[in-house]
Design a protein around this motif. Structure first.
Motif, short mmCIF file in Angstrom:
data_model
loop_
_atom_site.label_atom_id
_atom_site.label_comp_id
_atom_site.label_asym_id
_atom_site.label_seq_id
_atom_site.Cartn_x
_atom_site.Cartn_y
_atom_site.Cartn_z
N MET A 279 -6.68 -2.35 9.62
CA MET A 279 -5.92 -1.49 10.51
C MET A 279 -4.41 -1.60 10.22
N PHE A 280 -3.96 -2.78 9.83
CA PHE A 280 -2.56 -2.94 9.45
C PHE A 280 -2.25 -2.08 8.23
N GLU A 281 -3.16 -2.11 7.24
CA GLU A 281 -2.94 -1.34 6.01
C GLU A 281 -2.91 0.16 6.29
N ILE A 282 -3.85 0.63 7.12
CA ILE A 282 -3.88 2.07 7.37
C ILE A 282 -2.69 2.50 8.23
N LEU A 283 -2.24 1.65 9.12
CA LEU A 283 -1.05 1.98 9.90
C LEU A 283 0.20 2.02 9.01
N GLU A 284 0.23 1.18 7.98
CA GLU A 284 1.33 1.20 7.02
C GLU A 284 1.37 2.53 6.25
N ILE B 277 0.84 -1.20 0.00
CA ILE B 277 0.00 0.00 0.00
C ILE B 277 0.87 1.25 0.00
N ARG B 278 2.06 1.18 0.59
CA ARG B 278 2.96 2.33 0.67
C ARG B 278 3.60 2.66 -0.67
N GLU B 279 3.63 1.69 -1.59
CA GLU B 279 4.26 1.89 -2.89
C GLU B 279 3.32 2.56 -3.90
N HIS B 280 2.08 2.76 -3.53
CA HIS B 280 1.08 3.31 -4.44
C HIS B 280 1.01 4.83 -4.36
N ASP B 281 0.53 5.43 -5.44
CA ASP B 281 0.36 6.90 -5.46
C ASP B 281 -0.78 7.33 -4.55
N PHE B 282 -1.83 6.50 -4.51
CA PHE B 282 -2.99 6.79 -3.68
C PHE B 282 -3.51 5.51 -3.04
N ALA B 283 -4.25 5.69 -1.95
CA ALA B 283 -4.91 4.55 -1.30
C ALA B 283 -6.33 4.96 -0.95
N ILE B 284 -7.30 4.28 -1.54
CA ILE B 284 -8.71 4.51 -1.20
C ILE B 284 -9.01 3.73 0.07
N LEU B 285 -9.50 4.40 1.09
CA LEU B 285 -9.83 3.76 2.36
C LEU B 285 -11.34 3.78 2.53
N PRO C 75 -9.99 8.82 1.77
CA PRO C 75 -10.97 8.15 2.63
C PRO C 75 -12.41 8.36 2.14
N ILE C 76 -13.21 7.31 2.23
CA ILE C 76 -14.65 7.38 1.97
C ILE C 76 -15.34 6.84 3.22
N ILE C 77 -16.21 7.66 3.81
CA ILE C 77 -16.85 7.26 5.06
C ILE C 77 -18.14 6.50 4.77
N ASN C 78 -18.21 5.28 5.30
CA ASN C 78 -19.40 4.45 5.12
C ASN C 78 -19.92 4.00 6.48
N ILE C 79 -19.96 4.98 7.39
CA ILE C 79 -20.44 4.72 8.75
C ILE C 79 -21.17 5.97 9.24
N GLU C 80 -22.38 5.80 9.68
CA GLU C 80 -23.26 6.94 9.97
C GLU C 80 -22.75 7.81 11.11
N ASN C 81 -22.22 7.19 12.16
CA ASN C 81 -21.89 7.96 13.37
C ASN C 81 -20.42 8.35 13.45
N LYS D 135 -10.45 12.66 10.89
CA LYS D 135 -11.42 13.73 11.18
C LYS D 135 -10.82 15.13 10.98
N LYS D 136 -9.50 15.22 10.85
CA LYS D 136 -8.86 16.50 10.54
C LYS D 136 -9.11 16.91 9.09
N MET D 137 -9.50 15.95 8.27
CA MET D 137 -9.65 16.18 6.84
C MET D 137 -11.12 16.40 6.48
N LYS D 138 -11.34 17.11 5.40
CA LYS D 138 -12.69 17.20 4.84
C LYS D 138 -12.97 15.88 4.14
N LEU D 139 -13.98 15.18 4.60
CA LEU D 139 -14.24 13.82 4.12
C LEU D 139 -15.52 13.75 3.30
N VAL D 140 -15.65 12.66 2.56
CA VAL D 140 -16.86 12.43 1.78
C VAL D 140 -17.51 11.14 2.24
#
Length: 218
Positions: free
Chosen positions: A72-77, A51-59, A90-96, A157-162
């Motif tokens: 969690m391993f991938e995002i920590l990487e 995942i670190r070798e890519h230009d972007f990572a969709i989460l 990041p794409i948020i797919n959780i209501e709360n 949460k520091k970022m403007k998310l969709v």
């Protein structure tokens, strides 16, 4: 040069991940995805580290994602990267997700997972003391995630998310723009707008004047 984009998601959200994959394919981008690119007998951990070798990572952030050891391993990487904010999508797919006490909620959930694992280790130590290494390694990973889940949520949460439900409506336009892709539908809309403008600017002939000229023989 085509951008390399990694799709990080929980398999419990396979349907949503497939929809993201499909839209990007329609825009001539093939995402790196485990079910397509993790080949038979390949090392799973090494694949996730890529995942670190890519230009972007969709989460694809969901409750299942935040409670998945692999996710969690991938995002920590990716958070190890110096300019990780430029790379993550990041794409948020959780209501709360945006509620104030969400960090406490997931710290508690990971703490419960740790306690369950410790109980399993205690039983294993009594019955099968020679088979503890796998569980000890998993406990170490769980503790690392619990120690970092608050930071992970804070960084997001520091970022403007969709939100996924909004992005799916517009075929992930925000993400495509972020990776430098102008959708074909946008070009079509621009063409249609040009036609409308040209139609407005067109001035039809004066019918009365035209008939008058014919009668006079001009």
């Amino acid at each position: 040069m085509e951008k390399k984009i990694f799709l990080s998601y929980s398999h419990k959200n396979n349907e949503e991940a497939t929809e993201i994959d499909r839209i990007f394919c329609e825009n001539s981008i093939t995402l790196t995805r485990d079910e397509r690119d993790l080949h038979y007998k390949a090392n799973i951990k090494e694949f996730m580290e890529k995942i670190r070798e890519h230009d972007f990572a969709i989460l694809l952030i969901s409750e299942d994602y935040l409670l998945s050891e692999s996710c969690m391993f991938e995002i920590l990487e990716i958070l190890k990267e110096k300019e990780y904010r430029k790379k993550i999508l990041p794409i948020i797919n959780i209501e709360n997700f945006f509620k104030d006490d969400i960090k406490i909620e997931y710290i508690r959930k990971w703490n419960n997972k740790i306690e369950e694992l410790k109980e399993k280790i205690r039983k294993m130590a009594t019955e099968y003391p020679n088979h503890l290494s796998e569980y000890s390694d998993k406990l170490r990973k769980y503790n690392e995630i619990e120690n970092n889940i608050s930071k992970i949520i804070d960084e997001l949460k520091k970022m403007k998310l969709v939100k996924y439900k909004n992005e799916i409506e517009y075929k992930f336009e925000t993400l495509l723009k972020e990776v430098g892709i102008t959708k074909k539908t946008e070009n079509l809309d621009a063409l249609n707008q040009k036609k409308i403008t040209e139609k407005k600017e067109f001035k039809p002939y004066n019918k009365k004047f035209f008939i008058k000229k014919i009668v006079k023989g001009e």
